[in-house]
Design an enzyme around this catalytic site. Structure first.
Site, PDB file in Angstrom:
ATOM      1  N   GLU A  69     -29.264  38.108  -4.394  1.00  0.00           N
ATOM      2  CA  GLU A  69     -30.538  38.773  -4.695  1.00  0.00           C
ATOM      3  C   GLU A  69     -30.299  39.896  -5.706  1.00  0.00           C
ATOM      4  O   GLU A  69     -30.690  41.035  -5.516  1.00  0.00           O
ATOM      5  CB  GLU A  69     -31.173  39.312  -3.405  1.00  0.00           C
ATOM      6  CG  GLU A  69     -31.336  38.269  -2.322  1.00  0.00           C
ATOM      7  CD  GLU A  69     -31.975  38.797  -1.057  1.00  0.00           C
ATOM      8  OE1 GLU A  69     -32.497  39.934  -1.046  1.00  0.00           O
ATOM      9  OE2 GLU A  69     -31.953  38.070  -0.041  1.00  0.00           O
TER      10      GLU A  69
ATOM     11  N   GLU B 212     -29.481  39.438   7.374  1.00  0.00           N
ATOM     12  CA  GLU B 212     -29.541  40.849   7.785  1.00  0.00           C
ATOM     13  C   GLU B 212     -29.426  41.064   9.296  1.00  0.00           C
ATOM     14  O   GLU B 212     -30.214  41.784   9.918  1.00  0.00           O
ATOM     15  CB  GLU B 212     -30.831  41.472   7.238  1.00  0.00           C
ATOM     16  CG  GLU B 212     -30.918  41.374   5.729  1.00  0.00           C
ATOM     17  CD  GLU B 212     -32.220  41.881   5.135  1.00  0.00           C
ATOM     18  OE1 GLU B 212     -32.992  42.543   5.837  1.00  0.00           O
ATOM     19  OE2 GLU B 212     -32.473  41.604   3.950  1.00  0.00           O
TER      20      GLU B 212
END
Ligand code: G3I
Length: 371
Positions: A262, A157
């Site tokens: 995920e 991220e």
């Protein structure tokens, strides 16, 4: 009376067996010629406290990711001390079951230990000290699991939604080269491990293009990167299949592996996507935002099954580009989405329900590879 009781009991048993079709392949068996099928595991599962959950994990999946226990705050809680207890236990579980372990995650702006960016006097460290601390963190952890952890979410991220670099403390102190350094240190510590860049909303054009810039920059400098992880925190109607397919193709065109790292599919209203003006109202846990507290209507189970089937048909079409699909949790009751973006909701994001039973979505996913 007794005869009726026996009839009722046998009907219940028969119904139970019906829900688990014993001839049906497991996820890892069904997809063995396509890609790895992984699951994020929590501390209780890593410590093998719940036998039924561990049995389901080892029978259905061939890859493991620690949901939290290999993040900086947990594995390197103080500048001069590491806690490998849970990561070591994860390795034991994985090695006993021949499972591919993903190290999540080396450099991320969240869930960091206290004091990562400060000197003893409380002042902010400089770029040279940040480099030293990152090198110590990465060399120590990746070195310990050399040959055991097969792939690392090296940087997680690092992008803002517009595709520019997130203004994290790593960026503010170390500049954009902190990303290169993270990959370089990981490669030094284990030359054979696969190294990934991982992020969410990776199907959004601006962020997708930002991730492509990160990969191309590393490649232009001869720094090893093996793949990108699209986290896959998706909904019933977002992102579109076209957005997913375009992203898979564009990442694969870089000559690297594509992973969905995920995966979960929320069936609840997403306040981030609602057009209401009043920000506070969007994030209250109202009945409108939490429509299924007592269970999921069959009609929505079917919607979820259809959505998962569409997604996996697309993954199967691009199985030559995709190396792994990891579900972010074992069953609905453990999904982080029950508490994000609104705490205390009841979501139904995964393939197994709160009783560990396979849902319609499970059978629909398996069906996509039925020969
Ligand atoms: O372990 C403590 C417990 O001792 C304490 O009593 C409790 C009090 O709230 O907190 C527990 O820690 C929680 C931890 O999960 C373990 O359950 C943290 O508060 C909570 O913030 C943490 O949430 C995790 C979240 O990352 C943190 O950002 C979620 O489980 C995890 O699913 C989520 O995973 C991230 C990926 O790593 C990166 N991609 C996004 C994804 C969702 O945010």
């Amino acid at each position: 009376m007794k005869k009726n009781l026996i009839l009722i009991l046998s009907a219940i048993v028969f119904a139970g067996i019906q829900s688990i079709n014993i001839e049906e392949k497991t996820l890892k068996e069904a997809f063995k010629d396509h890609y790895l099928i992984g699951v994020a595991v929590n501390r209780s599962q890593i410590l093998q406290r719940n036998e039924a959950e561990v049995k389901l994990i080892t029978s259905q999946f061939n890859s493991l990711t620690a949901e939290n226990d290999m993040k900086w705050a947990n594995i390197h809680p103080k500048i001069d001390s590491f806690n490998f207890e849970y990561a070591d236990k994860l390795m034991e579980l994985a090695q006993a079951n021949d499972m591919f372990v993903v190290g999540h995650t080396l450099v991320w702006h969240s869930q960091l230990a206290r004091g990562v960016f400060t000197n003893e006097d409380g002042s902010t460290i400089d770029s040279a000290e940040l480099t030293r601390r990152m090198k110590d963190h990465i060399h120590t952890i990746v070195g310990r699991y050399k040959g055991k952890v097969k792939g690392w979410d090296v940087v997680n991220e690092a992008l803002a939604e517009d595709g520019t670099l997130r203004k994290s403390k790593f960026f503010e102190i170390g500049g954009e080269s902190y990303i290169e350094k993270a990959f370089q240190f990981a490669h030094e510590a284990d030359p054979d491990a696969e190294l990934y860049y991982n992020d969410y909303n990776m199907t959004n054009a601006e962020k997708r293009d930002g991730a492509i810039r990160i990969v191309k920059n590393l490649q232009s400098k001869g720094i090893k990167i093996d793949g990108v992880g699209m986290q896959g925190h998706w909904g019933l109607d977002y992102p579109t299949l076209e957005e997913i397919e375009t992203a898979i193709e564009m990442y694969a065109a870089l000559g690297i592996k594509v992973m969905v790292t995920e995966l979960d599919v929320s069936v609840l209203p997403n306040p981030y996507r609602m057009r209401t003006a009043d920000v506070s109202a969007r994030f209250e846990n109202t009945p409108e935002m939490n429509p299924y507290p007592e269970g999921l209507p069959d009609s929505v189970q079917t919607q979820l099954a259809d959505r998962y089937a569409d997604i996996f048909k697309l993954f199967n079409k691009h199985a030559d580009k995709i190396s792994r699909v990891t579900f972010w949790g074992l069953h609905d009751g453990l999904s982080w989405k029950n508490n994000f973006p609104i705490r205390g909701r009841t979501d139904y994001t995964l393939l197994f329900d709160r009783n560990l039973a396979p849902k319609k979505a499970y059978h629909a996913v398996i069906e996509t590879v039925k020969d």
